[in-house]
Design a protein around this motif. Structure first.
Motif, short mmCIF file in Angstrom:
data_model
loop_
_atom_site.label_atom_id
_atom_site.label_comp_id
_atom_site.label_asym_id
_atom_site.label_seq_id
_atom_site.Cartn_x
_atom_site.Cartn_y
_atom_site.Cartn_z
N TYR A 130 1.15 -1.25 -0.13
CA TYR A 130 -0.03 0.06 0.05
C TYR A 130 0.88 1.04 -0.08
CZ TYR A 130 -3.66 3.25 0.73
OH TYR A 130 -4.69 4.18 0.82
N PRO B 267 -19.21 6.26 -5.96
CA PRO B 267 -19.70 5.67 -4.77
C PRO B 267 -21.13 6.23 -4.40
CG PRO B 267 -17.64 6.53 -4.25
CD PRO B 267 -17.90 6.88 -5.74
N ASP C 31 -5.62 12.65 3.22
CA ASP C 31 -5.03 13.13 4.59
C ASP C 31 -4.32 11.94 5.35
OD1 ASP C 31 -6.30 15.47 3.96
OD2 ASP C 31 -7.63 15.35 5.66
N TRP D 289 -7.65 13.20 -2.72
CA TRP D 289 -7.43 13.71 -1.31
C TRP D 289 -7.07 12.96 -0.62
CZ3 TRP D 289 -11.33 17.91 0.22
CH2 TRP D 289 -11.19 18.71 1.54
N ARG E 19 -24.41 8.03 -3.17
CA ARG E 19 -24.48 9.15 -2.41
C ARG E 19 -25.67 8.83 -1.67
NH1 ARG E 19 -19.38 9.61 -4.11
NH2 ARG E 19 -18.74 11.85 -3.76
N HIS F 46 -0.77 6.39 -3.65
CA HIS F 46 -1.27 5.54 -4.83
C HIS F 46 -0.26 5.68 -6.04
CE1 HIS F 46 -4.76 5.30 -2.19
NE2 HIS F 46 -4.94 6.73 -2.63
#
Ligand SMILES: Cc1cc2nc3c(=O)[nH]c(=O)nc-3n(C[C@H](O)[C@H](O)[C@H](O)COP(=O)(O)O)c2cc1C
Length: 188
Positions: free
Chosen positions: A87, A177, A134, A132, A179, A91
């Motif tokens: 991992y 995904p 974090d 994004w 909503r 990415h």
């Protein structure tokens, strides 16, 4: 139904987690940074700073440190990810932008989040993949956190909040995904 390019871009953007081994152009990078800089900010303080990282050795080092810290987190999903040697928190993206906020600013978290989202939408609008990320914050909260802030030239008095990965998409994500529904009410 109301539709235009901005609305299409907002709906088309997906988190990209697989990138081609090809750097983005300086022109595209500038356009994305400019989109960040044009975000709204509380009291127009523009309390952000952007650090562009394209040095792959530094990205690999930050990835390693973030995972080392994340392993001990009391969250099954995160610690499992951190234990997975394959991992990569970025990415495999060739460019990462760290968004930091001026600690004495009015509403730095909101300012930095607005700039981050603007950059994601800009990236999507020019056909680049982005995410994004974090998880990078684990690197800044770990033993090497202060060292990274210096190495990355994050100005004194600024705190990293988010990062954005950028690169060419390896695969185009098709399905968003789902909503959540029923998240709006009207008082009329
Ligand atoms: C505050 C925040 C932090 C996030 N951190 C990560 C992260 O560290 N790694 C990651 O792969 N995705 C991260 N994401 C992306 C979310 O997982 C993603 O936006 C969500 O699953 C919805 O998918 P979509 O972006 O394709 O719509 C983050 C998103 C937000 C808003």
């Amino acid at each position: 139904m109301v539709n235009n390019l901005v609305l299409e871009t907002i709906k088309k953007r997906r988190s990209t987690r697989s990138y081609l081994d090809k750097q983005i152009s300086q022109e595209d990078l500038q356009a994305i940074l400019e989109a960040g800089i044009y975000a709204p900010s509380a009291g127009n303080q523009q309390s952000w700073h952007f650090t562009v990282i394209q040095d792959q050795a530094i990205l690999a080092d930050i990835n390693k440190s973030a995972k080392l810290t994340a392993v001990n987190i009391d969250n099954e999903h995160i610690s499992k990810m951190a234990k997975n040697e394959q991992y990569n928190i970025f990415h495999g993206a060739p460019t990462v932008i760290v968004i930091s906020g001026k600690e004495d600013g009015l509403m730095i978290e909101a300012d930095c989040a607005a700039a981050t989202q603007n950059m994601l939408l800009a990236a999507e609008s020019i056909g680049l993949g982005c995410c994004w990320v974090d998880l990078i914050l684990f690197a800044f909260s770990g033993d090497k956190g202060d060292q990274y802030k210096k190495q990355l030239g994050i100005p004194e008095g600024y705190k990293p909040f988010h990062s954005v990965t950028l690169g060419y998409k390896k695969v185009e994500a098709i399905n968003a995904p789902s909503r959540k529904q029923n998240v709006v009410n009207y008082i009329r």
